[in-house]
Write a protein that holds these residues in place. Sequence first.
Motif, PDB file in Angstrom:
ATOM      1  N   ALA A  77     -26.974  84.164 -10.625  1.00 23.60           N
ATOM      2  CA  ALA A  77     -25.965  84.141  -9.565  1.00 23.60           C
ATOM      3  C   ALA A  77     -25.418  82.736  -9.370  1.00 23.60           C
ATOM      4  CB  ALA A  77     -26.573  84.667  -8.267  1.00 23.60           C
ATOM      5  N   ARG A  78     -26.313  81.760  -9.366  1.00 25.78           N
ATOM      6  CA  ARG A  78     -25.888  80.379  -9.127  1.00 25.78           C
ATOM      7  C   ARG A  78     -24.992  79.859 -10.239  1.00 25.78           C
ATOM      8  NH1 ARG A  78     -30.701  76.933  -9.655  1.00 25.78           N
ATOM      9  NH2 ARG A  78     -29.930  76.577 -11.779  1.00 25.78           N
ATOM     10  N   GLU A  79     -25.422  80.028 -11.490  1.00 23.75           N
ATOM     11  CA  GLU A  79     -24.668  79.432 -12.588  1.00 23.75           C
ATOM     12  C   GLU A  79     -23.400  80.208 -12.928  1.00 23.75           C
ATOM     13  OE1 GLU A  79     -25.195  76.415 -13.271  1.00 23.75           O
ATOM     14  OE2 GLU A  79     -26.919  76.583 -11.926  1.00 23.75           O
ATOM     15  N   SER A  80     -23.405  81.532 -12.735  1.00 20.74           N
ATOM     16  CA  SER A  80     -22.160  82.259 -12.969  1.00 20.74           C
ATOM     17  C   SER A  80     -21.103  81.831 -11.960  1.00 20.74           C
ATOM     18  CB  SER A  80     -22.381  83.773 -12.925  1.00 20.74           C
ATOM     19  OG  SER A  80     -22.821  84.193 -11.658  1.00 20.74           O
ATOM     20  N   ALA A  81     -21.513  81.620 -10.699  1.00 18.63           N
ATOM     21  CA  ALA A  81     -20.559  81.109  -9.710  1.00 18.63           C
ATOM     22  C   ALA A  81     -20.064  79.726 -10.107  1.00 18.63           C
ATOM     23  CB  ALA A  81     -21.211  81.059  -8.332  1.00 18.63           C
ATOM     24  N   ARG A  82     -20.945  78.899 -10.632  1.00 15.70           N
ATOM     25  CA  ARG A  82     -20.562  77.539 -10.993  1.00 15.70           C
ATOM     26  C   ARG A  82     -19.575  77.521 -12.161  1.00 15.70           C
ATOM     27  NH1 ARG A  82     -23.835  73.448  -9.439  1.00 15.70           N
ATOM     28  NH2 ARG A  82     -25.747  74.688  -9.795  1.00 15.70           N
ATOM     29  N   TYR A  83     -19.880  78.268 -13.238  1.00 16.05           N
ATOM     30  CA  TYR A  83     -18.976  78.159 -14.379  1.00 16.05           C
ATOM     31  C   TYR A  83     -17.690  78.932 -14.183  1.00 16.05           C
ATOM     32  CZ  TYR A  83     -21.439  82.320 -16.476  1.00 16.05           C
ATOM     33  OH  TYR A  83     -22.014  83.537 -16.740  1.00 16.05           O
ATOM     34  N   GLU A  87     -13.836  77.527 -14.321  1.00 20.00           N
ATOM     35  CA  GLU A  87     -12.676  78.183 -14.941  1.00 20.00           C
ATOM     36  C   GLU A  87     -11.477  78.197 -14.001  1.00 20.00           C
ATOM     37  OE1 GLU A  87     -10.142  80.372 -17.463  1.00 20.00           O
ATOM     38  OE2 GLU A  87     -11.928  79.159 -17.866  1.00 20.00           O
ATOM     39  N   VAL A  88     -11.715  78.404 -12.708  1.00 16.82           N
ATOM     40  CA  VAL A  88     -10.627  78.298 -11.728  1.00 16.82           C
ATOM     41  C   VAL A  88     -10.002  76.910 -11.791  1.00 16.82           C
ATOM     42  CG1 VAL A  88     -10.034  78.313  -9.274  1.00 16.82           C
ATOM     43  CG2 VAL A  88     -11.605  80.026 -10.168  1.00 16.82           C
ATOM     44  N   PHE A  89     -10.844  75.882 -11.824  1.00 19.16           N
ATOM     45  CA  PHE A  89     -10.341  74.510 -11.865  1.00 19.16           C
ATOM     46  C   PHE A  89      -9.573  74.233 -13.160  1.00 19.16           C
ATOM     47  CE2 PHE A  89     -13.979  72.889  -8.911  1.00 19.16           C
ATOM     48  CZ  PHE A  89     -13.322  73.439  -7.811  1.00 19.16           C
ATOM     49  N   VAL A  90     -10.005  74.811 -14.272  1.00 16.35           N
ATOM     50  CA  VAL A  90      -9.249  74.665 -15.516  1.00 16.35           C
ATOM     51  C   VAL A  90      -7.832  75.189 -15.319  1.00 16.35           C
ATOM     52  CG1 VAL A  90      -9.003  75.464 -17.898  1.00 16.35           C
ATOM     53  CG2 VAL A  90     -11.238  74.731 -17.069  1.00 16.35           C
ATOM     54  N   ARG A  91      -7.718  76.382 -14.766  1.00 18.77           N
ATOM     55  CA  ARG A  91      -6.400  76.999 -14.596  1.00 18.77           C
ATOM     56  C   ARG A  91      -5.537  76.249 -13.592  1.00 18.77           C
ATOM     57  NH1 ARG A  91      -6.805  83.517 -15.501  1.00 18.77           N
ATOM     58  NH2 ARG A  91      -8.542  83.520 -16.999  1.00 18.77           N
ATOM     59  N   ALA A  98     -13.434  70.524 -13.445  1.00 20.88           N
ATOM     60  CA  ALA A  98     -13.815  71.658 -14.289  1.00 20.88           C
ATOM     61  C   ALA A  98     -14.842  71.245 -15.337  1.00 20.88           C
ATOM     62  CB  ALA A  98     -12.577  72.234 -14.973  1.00 20.88           C
ATOM     63  N   ILE A  99     -14.587  70.131 -16.006  1.00 20.77           N
ATOM     64  CA  ILE A  99     -15.502  69.667 -17.057  1.00 20.77           C
ATOM     65  C   ILE A  99     -16.862  69.314 -16.464  1.00 20.77           C
ATOM     66  CG2 ILE A  99     -15.910  67.785 -18.690  1.00 20.77           C
ATOM     67  CD1 ILE A  99     -12.811  67.808 -19.152  1.00 20.77           C
ATOM     68  N   LEU A 100     -16.849  68.639 -15.326  1.00 23.83           N
ATOM     69  CA  LEU A 100     -18.106  68.267 -14.666  1.00 23.83           C
ATOM     70  C   LEU A 100     -18.935  69.514 -14.340  1.00 23.83           C
ATOM     71  CD1 LEU A 100     -19.818  65.986 -13.381  1.00 23.83           C
ATOM     72  CD2 LEU A 100     -18.580  66.416 -11.258  1.00 23.83           C
ATOM     73  N   LEU A 101     -18.316  70.520 -13.715  1.00 17.48           N
ATOM     74  CA  LEU A 101     -19.042  71.728 -13.331  1.00 17.48           C
ATOM     75  C   LEU A 101     -19.516  72.515 -14.546  1.00 17.48           C
ATOM     76  CD1 LEU A 101     -17.197  73.438 -10.328  1.00 17.48           C
ATOM     77  CD2 LEU A 101     -19.422  72.326 -10.336  1.00 17.48           C
ATOM     78  N   ALA A 102     -18.638  72.686 -15.533  1.00 19.74           N
ATOM     79  CA  ALA A 102     -19.004  73.485 -16.706  1.00 19.74           C
ATOM     80  C   ALA A 102     -20.118  72.832 -17.502  1.00 19.74           C
ATOM     81  CB  ALA A 102     -17.780  73.712 -17.589  1.00 19.74           C
ATOM     82  N   HIS A 122     -20.599  77.002 -21.832  1.00 18.81           N
ATOM     83  CA  HIS A 122     -20.177  76.169 -22.964  1.00 18.81           C
ATOM     84  C   HIS A 122     -18.737  76.485 -23.368  1.00 18.81           C
ATOM     85  CE1 HIS A 122     -23.818  73.951 -23.991  1.00 18.81           C
ATOM     86  NE2 HIS A 122     -24.520  75.035 -23.693  1.00 18.81           N
ATOM     87  N   ALA A 123     -18.337  77.761 -23.286  1.00 24.00           N
ATOM     88  CA  ALA A 123     -16.958  78.133 -23.607  1.00 24.00           C
ATOM     89  C   ALA A 123     -15.976  77.516 -22.621  1.00 24.00           C
ATOM     90  CB  ALA A 123     -16.817  79.655 -23.608  1.00 24.00           C
ATOM     91  N   VAL A 124     -16.323  77.543 -21.325  1.00 22.33           N
ATOM     92  CA  VAL A 124     -15.441  76.963 -20.308  1.00 22.33           C
ATOM     93  C   VAL A 124     -15.287  75.462 -20.521  1.00 22.33           C
ATOM     94  CG1 VAL A 124     -15.106  76.545 -17.847  1.00 22.33           C
ATOM     95  CG2 VAL A 124     -15.947  78.772 -18.620  1.00 22.33           C
ATOM     96  N   ALA A 125     -16.376  74.787 -20.837  1.00 23.80           N
ATOM     97  CA  ALA A 125     -16.314  73.335 -21.058  1.00 23.80           C
ATOM     98  C   ALA A 125     -15.478  72.982 -22.270  1.00 23.80           C
ATOM     99  CB  ALA A 125     -17.729  72.775 -21.221  1.00 23.80           C
TER     100      ALA A 125
END
Length: 309
Positions: A77-83, A87-91, A98-102, A122-125
């Motif tokens: 739950a924690r890490e799915s919310a984080r990554y 992804e929101v920040f990427v968009r 985004a890079i920091l969180l991912a 890793h995909a988001v980063a």
Amino acid sequence: MLAGAYALTDRFDEGLREFDALCEDIRRTRVQAHPPGIADAHSGRGLLRLWSNDLPGAAEDLAVALSAADEGGSIAARESARYYLAEVFVRQGRWDDAILLAQLSASLVDDSGQEWMAALPHAVAAGPLAARGEPTAQHHIERSLAAAAAVGMGVASALSTVAALEVAACARDHVAVVGLGRSLRDDPRRQVDERIAPWRASFVEALVLAELVDEAAVTAEALASAPATDVVRSDAARAMVAVAAARGDDDGMERAAGAGLALDPVSVGPYRRACLELAIGRAWRRRGDRRRAVEVLTAGRERFESLGA
């Protein structure tokens, strides 16, 4: 999982109504609310908002979910919310955040040995790092693909392949983009809605560069008829511009360019808007319309520069 089911069955509005009711119920009874329940409800709504292109709403929900999961919840739950917040920040164009969180999420997941979760952070980063020309993007995409292959999950495989396609596009490896795009198109296990993970515009441009214009046209038409947010509409315009320019169809190219440029740049997001402007500027320059090409290419360059891309 429920949010994903609503998305994969194209029932976004129904899903949002259900999660709105759930989050409102939690708000009214917050004193008794269980942190994992808060995290699950807001993560679900956050994902549907992300994929519906309500980025401010998605950011708000996923931040609540992350905070609740930190208070008491599973690593999933924690890490799915984080990554997904990354992804929101990427968009949104908040690439440093985004890079920091991912990368933080990827590191925490790797350290915990949760291989089944590793593909997505890793995909988001990888995406913004590749667009910035950072060599660490290659590490992240290789790690994402390996994790997806190890667990054999269709969604993880699809999203890691989309990320690999975008990394290859940033490296101008059009042969790799064509191969990855065909694997996404032809493998039923890797079918993914463009609202969840847009990829076909880059595939179309690579097909055009490979002189596979008829195949590119079929893909562009499929994209143009897909269920759409402004992000998808912008990518469809970009794909149609590439095909029309390759065919010497000035009228078609102008229609697609006009439709794309009429979209709200904030709703499209700075990176995908800049990619559209690059495609239009190239087409106008090659046609000899240099004044308009300079204007749109300058706008695109400024957006890319603001992102460090």
